[in-house]
Design an enzyme around this catalytic site. Structure first.
Site, short mmCIF file in Angstrom:
data_model
loop_
_atom_site.label_atom_id
_atom_site.label_comp_id
_atom_site.label_asym_id
_atom_site.label_seq_id
_atom_site.Cartn_x
_atom_site.Cartn_y
_atom_site.Cartn_z
N LYS A 68 33.44 -30.76 76.71
CA LYS A 68 34.78 -30.45 76.18
C LYS A 68 34.90 -29.02 75.61
O LYS A 68 35.94 -28.40 75.74
CB LYS A 68 35.16 -31.46 75.10
CG LYS A 68 35.41 -32.87 75.65
CD LYS A 68 35.86 -33.76 74.50
CE LYS A 68 36.10 -35.19 74.93
NZ LYS A 68 36.78 -35.97 73.90
N ASP A 105 43.53 -35.84 72.37
CA ASP A 105 42.95 -36.84 71.45
C ASP A 105 43.78 -36.99 70.17
O ASP A 105 43.95 -38.11 69.67
CB ASP A 105 41.50 -36.45 71.08
CG ASP A 105 40.53 -36.74 72.22
OD1 ASP A 105 40.81 -37.63 73.05
OD2 ASP A 105 39.49 -36.06 72.29
#
Ligand code: ATR
Length: 280
Positions: A68, A105
């Site tokens: 990520k 997220d």
């Protein structure tokens, strides 16, 4: 004629990812001629893989551990959330071939919180966040964007919490791990982002009875679905928010970028994913 759009989840390892279940469900539910696959890509190959995403036949991807942070460096444009969180979990190509990166997220956490605890904001003058890893960064970003003015951040390794407090600024104050229970009487929202309570890990040691009766308790863990923390919260009659909803909601923006429809998170989707979790 152009071929059907394909997207994927990129990880190392990637086998455990639930994303194919979620996107596969939506592709079939909306009758879309498209595909969603798994790509195991080694850390040293991620930058090149993302640069060549369209040659691999993809219009976009989810990016999971451990890629990520590298994905944030690899994209041409990153959105505000990705920059603040320091990580990208969703990428898509535009018509000119530019690679965009987002982090969904925080959106996933906040949307799920709002769905399962609609009154959370009214009773949340103070939030307590446990943990200081990647998930904590997303939760902090979401809570600050929602206007929470005081967030007490506590982590076993204090230095990591202090780094996050410096980065995220004044709403975030560090509380020592040993003093975590002392913050609970004033806490409107308690969020566990540590791995404590996950299957195979010790439970989180926290004094749930010290929370006010209006408190909301959220866990980002979804294996098990009902962590010991959430069970203790429910037992006390508090609103408990499990981690699966975050996983489902964070997937929606990517699906829309790749396949052109904003998909809905429904009870049926949730049941399908729960069934795969129970199957192991
Ligand atoms: P993620 O990216 O999913 O947030 P992570 O970066 O591995 O995962 O973070 C895991 C979190 O769980 C960290 O806050 C970690 O605390 P440390 O920073 O001190 O390592 C926390 N954690 C894991 N095991 C723990 C334990 N036994 N006691 C307390 N905290 C723990």
């Amino acid at each position: 004629m152009s071929s059907p759009p394909r997207a994927c989840v990129i990880g190392w390892p990637v086998e455990h990812s639930r994303s194919p279940v979620i996107h596969g469900y939506w592709l079939s539910h909306y009758g879309i001629d498209g595909a969603y696959e798994k790509e195991a890509v080694k850390p040293e190959d991620i930058a090149v893989f993302l640069r060549d995403l369209s040659e691999h036949g993809y219009v976009g991807a989810n990016v999971t551990l451990p890629h990520k942070e590298a994905a944030l460096r690899a994209v041409d444009q990153a959105d505000t959330a990705a920059k603040a969180i320091g990580a990208v979990n969703t990428v898509w190509l535009d018509k000119q071939g530019l690679l965009y990166g987002s982090n969904t997220d925080a959106y996933g956490f906040m949307t799920n919180l709002q769905a399962l605890a609609p009154g959370w904001r009214a009773s949340c003058d103070v939030a307590v966040v446990l943990g200081a890893g990647g998930a904590a960064r997303a939760v902090l970003h979401g809570l600050i964007a929602a206007g929470v003015r005081r967030i007490l951040l506590t982590n076993r390794t204090a230095a990591k919490a202090e780094t996050l407090a410096r980065e995220f600024g004044s709403p975030v104050e560090v509380l020592s791990w040993d003093a975590r229970d002392s913050a609970l009487p004033a806490c409107g929202l308690l969020v566990n982002t540590t791995s404590l309570g996950m299957t195979g890990q010790p439970p989180l040691d926290i004094m749930v009875p010290a929370l006010p009766t209006t408190a909301v308790v959220a866990d980002i863990i979804y294996v098990p679905l009902e962590t010991p923390l959430l069970a203790a919260a429910r037992e006390r009659g508090l609103t408990a928010v499990d981690g699966l909803g975050m996983l489902l909601h964070q997937a929606a923006p990517g699906f829309e970028h790749w396949f052109g429809i904003r998909p809905e998170v429904t009870a049926d989707l949730r049941a399908q994913v729960v069934a795969t979790l129970e199957a192991g």
